[in-house]
Design an enzyme around this catalytic site. Structure first.
Site, PDB file in Angstrom:
ATOM      1  CB  SER A   1      -3.835  -2.637   1.537  1.00 17.51           C
ATOM      2  OG  SER A   1      -2.560  -3.257   1.559  1.00 17.51           O
TER       3      SER A   1
ATOM      4  CD  GLU B   1      -1.005   3.523  -9.760  1.00 24.07           C
ATOM      5  OE1 GLU B   1      -1.152   3.764 -10.979  1.00 24.07           O
ATOM      6  OE2 GLU B   1      -1.630   2.606  -9.190  1.00 24.07           O
TER       7      GLU B   1
ATOM      8  NE  ARG C   1       0.461  -7.900   2.545  1.00 22.34           N
ATOM      9  CZ  ARG C   1      -0.629  -7.482   1.891  1.00 22.34           C
ATOM     10  NH1 ARG C   1      -0.514  -6.673   0.866  1.00 22.34           N
ATOM     11  NH2 ARG C   1      -1.814  -7.899   2.236  1.00 22.34           N
TER      12      ARG C   1
END
Lengths: 311, 278
Positions: free
Chosen positions: A34, A55, A164
Site C-alpha cells: 500500500s 511501529e 493515496r
C-alpha cells in the site's frame, strides 16, 4: 492533465534511489504494497525489511541501521508513523539526528473509508514540534519525486507526508523549483490561497471559480512545512491583504499555524490577515475522499467558499 | 579462566565502583542502584569479551555495546574514560550544564556512546538495526545489549525479541541486569516479569542465568554464546546498589543522593587498599 497519488510516485522514486545507492533501505509495518515501499525489492529484495505490525520496533531498528550508515525509509500509514512511535522518533531520530526518513502514507481525510482511526490529521503538527526534523508535504507526482530526493539528500531525519488520493499533476516533470521554497503558481491581487499537499489542484480550481466572481486570488504552494520558507511567506504577506491557508490537516500546528506564526512576528504594520482553514479541532470519519473533502470544504468549491468568508 | 586474569578483572570492577562513587559524590541525585548493579556485567564485556578499544573505536568491525537501560550509563562513562575515549576530568562534570556526559546516553555529545537510549525499551530494536546493516555490508561482529529487569515491562522489548529471532540475528547477546528493583519498588511486585527463561526461549532465544557479580560466571556464560547459533540472553542476578551497604538491595537507591555520612562510609567500603592499586 495526468493524475496520480503521491504514494505511487514515492514508490518509483524510492526504487530509483535504491538503484543509485546501495545504502538506501526500506522498512515497513505490514503495509509495503500500500505504501509502495515494496517497490524497492525490484532493486534488491534484501533491502526491504518487513517489520510486522510493530511501529515502535521499526523506528528504533531504523535508527540502528542509520547509525551504521544506511539511509532508511521507514514506512507505514501516517497516523501510525507519527503517533504510535512518537517517542522513538523523538529520542532516536530527532534528538540523535539519525538519518531516517519517516514516510507517512495514506495521510489526511482522503484516506477515506477506514475512518477517523486511520486518517492522519495531526501528523504534520506532531512532526513539526521535533527539533532537527524536516517536514515535507508534496502536492503531486513531480513534486513528490523532488521531495523524495530532497529527503535522501538531507543528512538527518525527515517526515515525508504521502497520500493515496489520486490528484492532478500540477508541476511539469523534473520539478524545476527549489523544494524548500514557496512557489507562487498563480498571481492575484485580493487574496492568496496558501496550500500544501494533493489539494493543490483544488486550490487552483478554486482560484478560477473566484475569478468568475470577480475575486483575484493568487495560489502559493509551500511543500516544506519545516524549515518554513519564511522569506517567501513574508513576501506574500506584504503583497496580499489576506492569506487563506488551506490544508488537509488540523488547523492546529500545521501549515496554517506555521504561516500565522511567521506573519504574526513580522515587524511591519501593513501585512496580511492570515486565516487558517482545514480540519477544525476534529477527527475525520468514514466516507469517500470526495465526500470528506466536500464536507470539510477542501475541494474547489469548498476552498472558494472559505476564501469568500475571509475577504 | 586463569586466576590471574580473573584477579585483573576483579580489580577493574573495584576501580569502576570507586570511580562511580567519586563521580556521584554526596548530596547529588544519581542513578546509584542500577549503575552499581551492572559493574561486573560491563567489566566482563569491555575488559574481557568485546572486541573494542580506543584504537578500534571507529573500526566498522568493532563489537557494539548498547546500554538499553540508559539511566545506568554512568558505569559506561567510567569505563569509556578508562579506555581513553575522553579525559577522566569529564566524569566530575556529569549532568552539569554543557557537559559532555549527559544524564542519559547521547551519541552526539559523548565519544564511545553508540545508542540513544533513556526512554526505556528501545535498545534491543536499535541493536537489531545495527545487525541488519552489518548483514547488508557483510561485516561480522557482535552486538552486546544490557537491559534492565524493569525495562522488560516495556512492550517494545518483546517486539524486538521477535524481530531478532525471526531474522535469525545470531550475533546479538543481551544481558539482563536482574537487580530486582525498579524506581518505585520490587519488579516482581510492580509488574511481574518472570519466568524469564521460558519467555525468552519461547521467543526463540537461548537463555542462561548467572550470578551477575561473579566475573568468572559471567565470562564463562559469554564464552558459551560463541558456539550457539541463536540470539542469546544472559540473565544476570545482581544486587541493586551493590557495594554501598546503605542502599544495597533496595529501590531507595534507584535515583538517590547520598548523605555526607553515607558517602564517607561508602568511600571506606569501596576504597581500594594500598598495594592493590595498579
Amino acid at each position: 492533465m495526468s493524475e496520480e497519488a503521491t504514494r505511487d510516485r514515492f514508490g518509483e522514486a524510492l526504487l530509483q534511489l535504491a538503484r543509485e545507492d546501495k545504502n538506501v533501505v526500506a522498512l515497513d509495518c505490514d503495509l509495503g504494497r500500500s505504501t509502495r515501499s515494496f517497490h524497492i525489492t525490484q532493486a534488491d529484495e534484501n533491502r526491504f525489511l518487513e517489520m510486522g505490525i510493530s511501529e515502535q520496533d521499526m523506528i528504533s531498528t531504523a535508527a540502528g541501521m542509520a547509525h551504521e550508515g544506511k539511509i532508511v525509509f521507514a514506512n507505514t500509514f501516517a497516523v501510525f508513523a507519527t503517533g504510535r512511535c512518537f517517542d522513538q522518533i523523538r529520542q532516536q531520530l530527532s534528538l540523535a539526528r539519525l538519518n531516517v526518513k519517516v514516510c507517512g502514507s495514506s495521510a489526511g481525510l482522503t484516506q477515506g473509508p477506514d475512518g477517523a482511526t486511520h486518517q492522519a490529521v495531526l501528523d504534520v503538527s506532531l512532526m513539526r514540534t521535533l527539533p532537527n526534523m524536516v517536514v515535507i508535504v508534496p502536492a503531486d507526482g513531480p513534486q513528490t519525486e523532488a521531495a523524495v530526493r530532497a529527503a535522501y539528500e538531507h543528512q538527518g531525519p525527515v517526515y515525508l507526508r504521502l497520500s493515496r488520493y489520486n490528484c492532478k499533476n500540477i508541476y511539469k516533470e523534473g520539478y524545476a523549483h527549489d523544494i524548500y521554497k514557496a512557489v507562487e503558481l498563480k498571481e492575484g491581487q485580493d487574496v492568496a490561497i496558501v496550500v500544501c499537499g494533493p489539494i493543490l489542484g483544488h486550490a487552483l480550481e478554486a482560484a478560477d471559480l473566484l475569478e468568475k466572481d470577480g475575486v483575484s486570488a493568487g495560489v502559493i504552494n509551500i511543500p516544506v512545512i519545516k524549515p518554513l520558507d519564511t522569506e517567501g511567506v513574508m513576501k506574500a504577506a506584504e503583497k496580499y491583504p489576506v492569506l487563506v491557508v488551506v490544508e488537509e490537516h488540523s488547523v492546529y500546528g500545521g501549515l496554517g499555524s506555521a504561516v500565522a506564526e511567521t506573519v504574526a512576528e513580522m515587524k511591519v504594520i501593513d501585512k496580511a490577515i492570515v486565516a487558517r482553514e482545514g480540519i477544525k479541532d476534529d477527527f475525520g470519519e468514514s466516507g469517500t475522499a470526495a465526500e470528506l473533502l466536500d464536507k470539510h470544504e477542501l475541494d474547489a468549491e469548498g476552498i472558494a467558499k472559505k476564501v469568500m468568508r475571509n475577504i | 579462566m586463569e586466576e590471574k586474569q580473573l584477579a585483573i578483572l576483579e580489580a577493574k570492577a573495584k576501580e569502576i565502583r570507586f570511580e562511580l562513587l567519586q563521580m556521584f559524590g554526596s548530596g547529588k541525585t544519581h542513578h546509584f542502584g542500577g549503575s552499581l548493579s551492572c559493574v561486573e556485567i560491563l567489566t566482563a564485556l569491555y575488559f574481557y569479551k568485546m572486541n573494542y578499544s580506543f584504537e578500534q573505536k571507529d573500526s566498522p568491525t568493532r563489537d557494539r555495546f548498547i546500554m538499553s537501560k540508559g539511566h545506568s550509563v554512568p558505569t559506561q562513562y567510567v569505563i569509556l574514560s578508562m579506555l581513553g575515549l575522553f579525559p577522566p576530568e569529564e566524569l566530575r562534570k556529569i549532568k552539569q550544564l554543557g557537559a559532555m556526559l549527559q544524564g542519559h546516553p547521547d551519541i552526539n555529545k559523548t565519544p564511545g556512546i553508540e545508542a540513544p537510549t533513556g526512554s526505556l525499551g528501545q535498545g534491543l530494536s536499535y541493536a537489531n538495526g545495527i545487525a541488519m546493516a552489518a548483514r547488508l555490508d557483510g561485516n561480522d561482529f557482535n552486538i552486546y545489549v544490557v537491559m534492565g529487569d524493569g525495562e522488560l515491562q516495556s512492550g517494545q522489548v518483546w517486539e524486538a525479541a521477535m524481530t531478532t529471532s525471526h531474522y535469525r540475528i545470531n550475533n546479538i547477546r543481551a544481558v539482563i541486569d536482574l537487580n530486582g528493583y525498579q524506581s518505585q519498588g520490587c519488579v516482581q511486585e510492580s509488574l511481574a516479569i518472570e519466568p524469564l527463561e521460558e519467555k525468552w526461549r519461547s521467543f526463540g532465544w537461548h537463555a542462561t542465568r548467572v550470578n551477575g557479580h561473579d566475573l568468572s560466571e559471567i565470562c564463562r556464560a559469554l564464552d558459551e554464546t560463541d558456539n550457539i547459533d541463536k540470539p542469546c540472553i544472559i540473565i544476570a542476578e545482581t544486587v541493586k546498589g551493590k557495594g554501598i551497604s546503605s542502599i544495597e538491595g533496595t529501590f531507595r537507591g534507584h535515583n538517590y543522593a547520598l548523605t555526607e555520612e553515607e558517602y564517607k562510609d561508602a568511600c571506606d567500603e569501596l576504597a581500594i587498599p594500598n598495594g592493590e592499586q595498579e
